[in-house]
Design an enzyme around this catalytic site. Sequence first.
Site, PDB file in Angstrom:
ATOM      1  N   GLY A   1       2.848   2.812  -2.001  1.00  0.00           N
ATOM      2  CA  GLY A   1       3.615   3.773  -2.785  1.00  0.00           C
ATOM      3  C   GLY A   1       4.745   3.272  -3.656  1.00  0.00           C
TER       4      GLY A   1
ATOM      5  N   GLU B   1       0.623  -1.123   2.705  1.00  0.00           N
ATOM      6  CA  GLU B   1      -0.556  -1.159   1.824  1.00  0.00           C
ATOM      7  C   GLU B   1      -0.213  -0.800   0.386  1.00  0.00           C
ATOM      8  OE1 GLU B   1      -3.491   1.155   4.432  1.00  0.00           O
ATOM      9  OE2 GLU B   1      -2.270   2.756   3.596  1.00  0.00           O
ATOM     10  N   PRO B   2       0.467  -1.669  -0.322  1.00  0.00           N
ATOM     11  CA  PRO B   2       0.777  -1.384  -1.721  1.00  0.00           C
ATOM     12  C   PRO B   2      -0.431  -1.589  -2.627  1.00  0.00           C
ATOM     13  CG  PRO B   2       1.632  -3.542  -1.112  1.00  0.00           C
ATOM     14  CD  PRO B   2       0.986  -2.972   0.121  1.00  0.00           C
ATOM     15  N   GLY B   3      -0.573  -0.742  -3.613  1.00  0.00           N
ATOM     16  CA  GLY B   3      -1.655  -0.905  -4.591  1.00  0.00           C
ATOM     17  C   GLY B   3      -1.054  -1.087  -5.971  1.00  0.00           C
TER      18      GLY B   3
ATOM     19  N   TYR C   1      -1.623  13.086 -15.349  1.00  0.00           N
ATOM     20  CA  TYR C   1      -0.296  13.165 -14.706  1.00  0.00           C
ATOM     21  C   TYR C   1       0.853  13.163 -15.708  1.00  0.00           C
ATOM     22  CZ  TYR C   1      -3.270  10.709 -11.235  1.00  0.00           C
ATOM     23  OH  TYR C   1      -4.284  10.303 -10.410  1.00  0.00           O
TER      24      TYR C   1
ATOM     25  N   CYS D   1     -13.166  13.380 -27.426  1.00  0.00           N
ATOM     26  CA  CYS D   1     -13.183  14.698 -28.049  1.00  0.00           C
ATOM     27  C   CYS D   1     -12.458  15.701 -27.178  1.00  0.00           C
ATOM     28  CB  CYS D   1     -14.627  15.119 -28.289  1.00  0.00           C
ATOM     29  SG  CYS D   1     -15.411  13.949 -29.379  1.00  0.00           S
TER      30      CYS D   1
ATOM     31  N   TYR E   1      -4.964   1.892 -11.446  1.00  0.00           N
ATOM     32  CA  TYR E   1      -5.488   3.238 -11.677  1.00  0.00           C
ATOM     33  C   TYR E   1      -5.884   3.488 -13.128  1.00  0.00           C
ATOM     34  CZ  TYR E   1      -3.444   3.761  -7.044  1.00  0.00           C
ATOM     35  OH  TYR E   1      -3.117   3.579  -5.723  1.00  0.00           O
TER      36      TYR E   1
HETATM   37  N1  LLP Z   1      -2.432   3.833   1.167  1.00  0.00           N
HETATM   38  C1  LLP Z   1      -2.970   5.051   1.080  1.00  0.00           C
HETATM   39  C2  LLP Z   1      -3.421   5.719   2.298  1.00  0.00           C
HETATM   40  C3  LLP Z   1      -3.096   5.681  -0.171  1.00  0.00           C
HETATM   41  O1  LLP Z   1      -3.615   6.886  -0.244  1.00  0.00           O
HETATM   42  C4  LLP Z   1      -2.644   5.010  -1.336  1.00  0.00           C
HETATM   43  C5  LLP Z   1      -2.766   5.629  -2.656  1.00  0.00           C
HETATM   44  C6  LLP Z   1      -2.095   3.718  -1.201  1.00  0.00           C
HETATM   45  C7  LLP Z   1      -1.998   3.165   0.071  1.00  0.00           C
HETATM   46  C8  LLP Z   1      -1.591   2.930  -2.367  1.00  0.00           C
HETATM   47  O2  LLP Z   1      -0.549   3.561  -3.022  1.00  0.00           O
HETATM   48  P1  LLP Z   1       0.197   2.827  -4.218  1.00  0.00           P
HETATM   49  O3  LLP Z   1       0.930   1.643  -3.641  1.00  0.00           O
HETATM   50  O4  LLP Z   1      -0.824   2.410  -5.203  1.00  0.00           O
HETATM   51  O5  LLP Z   1       1.116   3.856  -4.763  1.00  0.00           O
HETATM   52  N2  LLP Z   1      -4.269   7.772  -9.138  1.00  0.00           N
HETATM   53  C9  LLP Z   1      -2.843   7.951  -8.947  1.00  0.00           C
HETATM   54  C10 LLP Z   1      -2.371   7.294  -7.675  1.00  0.00           C
HETATM   55  C11 LLP Z   1      -3.089   7.784  -6.460  1.00  0.00           C
HETATM   56  C12 LLP Z   1      -2.680   7.061  -5.213  1.00  0.00           C
HETATM   57  C13 LLP Z   1      -3.562   7.447  -4.073  1.00  0.00           C
HETATM   58  N3  LLP Z   1      -3.267   6.780  -2.854  1.00  0.00           N
HETATM   59  C14 LLP Z   1      -2.112   7.415 -10.160  1.00  0.00           C
HETATM   60  O6  LLP Z   1      -2.753   6.935 -11.086  1.00  0.00           O
HETATM   61  O7  LLP Z   1      -0.898   7.502 -10.229  1.00  0.00           O
END
Ligand code: LLP
Length: 435
Positions: free
Chosen positions: A249, A287-289, A331, A358, A387
């Site tokens: 997050g 768990e950062p993404g 968003y 379109c 994303y």
């Molecule tokens: N762990 C879990 C259980 C999650 O559901 C998520 C993201 C993450 C980790 C990673 O979160 P992050 O570090 O990336 O914030 N499509 C949206 C974001 C959706 C995130 C869903 N879950 C966007 O483009 O902003």
Amino acid sequence: MSINQSIKPVSVEEKENLTIGGCDLVDLAKRYGTPLYVIDEATLRGICRDYKNAFKNYTNIKMMYASKALCTSAIVRILDEEGFGFDTVSAGEIYTVFKSGVDMAKVLFNGSNKSEKEIELALECNVGRFSVDNFYEAELLNKISEEKGKKADILLRITPGIECHTHDYIQTGQIDSKFGFDLSQVDDIVGLIINKYKNLNLRGLHAHIGSQIFETQSYYDEVEILVKEIARIKAKFGLNLDEINIGGGLGVKYTDADNPPSVDVLADAVTRALDKFAVEAKTIYIEPGRSIISTSGVTLYTVGSSKQVPNGRKYVAVDGGMADNPRPSMYQAKYTAQVANKIKFDETEKVTIAGRYCESGDILIEEIELPKLEAGDILCVYNTGAYNYSMASNYNRVEKPAMVLVNNSLSDIIVYRETLDNLISHDNIPDRLLR
Ligand code: LLP
């Protein structure tokens, strides 16, 4: 300062043209075509190191890359080399990670509606942990594990009731959420695991409070809730749970208006909570993404048509848009851009960057001041690593872009551009329609 606090990749340079990883972006656009996703390896490895440094005194913290942000075989390889595990949410992600040669013990399988097929694949690949989201899944996972003669190591996903200030669609930890067990349901599921689900081995608790988070106090609060819940479970059931997963997050900087905390500040909030609540947990997963991959990615577009609305704004269209980056239309996400071939120009104008799809809502950037744009210019949109490709579609039957990895003046394709034949490759014409 950590890399998630910067809009641009670390290796960006303003030479005659803009360069990243020592590669001229105009050359990349010529060579590989546009739209083009470009990933800067130095930035990606840099943020991995920021994370490792921030948590270096806590050897029980395990970093799991949330591969939903961007999952391709080459990206998985890099994260694996940097010592990350993987948080996966589908058979596709599990398969990509497995085929990339990752030790599957480092993989967690998450998700709120895992299918039987996906659970089977995960068990066959021996993924390290399942994060069990709901009663239905617990029953299903136990049944399939029993059939396969396996015992699944699980965490329980709970909804900690924390509301973070982020976009509604990407908030997940609040009470009214589709994800996880409500705290009032925890005793029931733990009871079932103890008494009925003999093929589930409960190791700990998991929560995820949202995405693009700027306040680290939420993480402190989350750790407190998870730790207290574990203590309560121990007191009530005599179970020693020794793992907690605090989700991902951490936010990134898309525009100057964003001020995400550094990875150090995040680590401080998490480790202060761990110290304060005397966590004996053997393993803490994070768990950062987005914060891992976003800043390393940019998208290159070629400028095409434009339209000056009489007494209104000027639209400049590029050759991509909502199918390669759905975030602005989904968003209201904001982005920063620069013209790769017009670094030294000082005549600027305010324009709205429109996509090629379109749909009126296909606007990539509202009102941005840029050098005067002409057809053929190369626009570089920053912070598109997370994303974007992972949420890309073939809307309007347009081929998905290629992705290249740049480093030390080298560029390599890591995802091929789709072809028109790729687009029809899954079509079938029933015999009765054949002439
Ligand atoms: N762990 C879990 C259980 C999650 O559901 C998520 C993201 C993450 C980790 C990673 O979160 P992050 O570090 O990336 O914030 N499509 C949206 C974001 C959706 C995130 C869903 N879950 C966007 O483009 O902003």
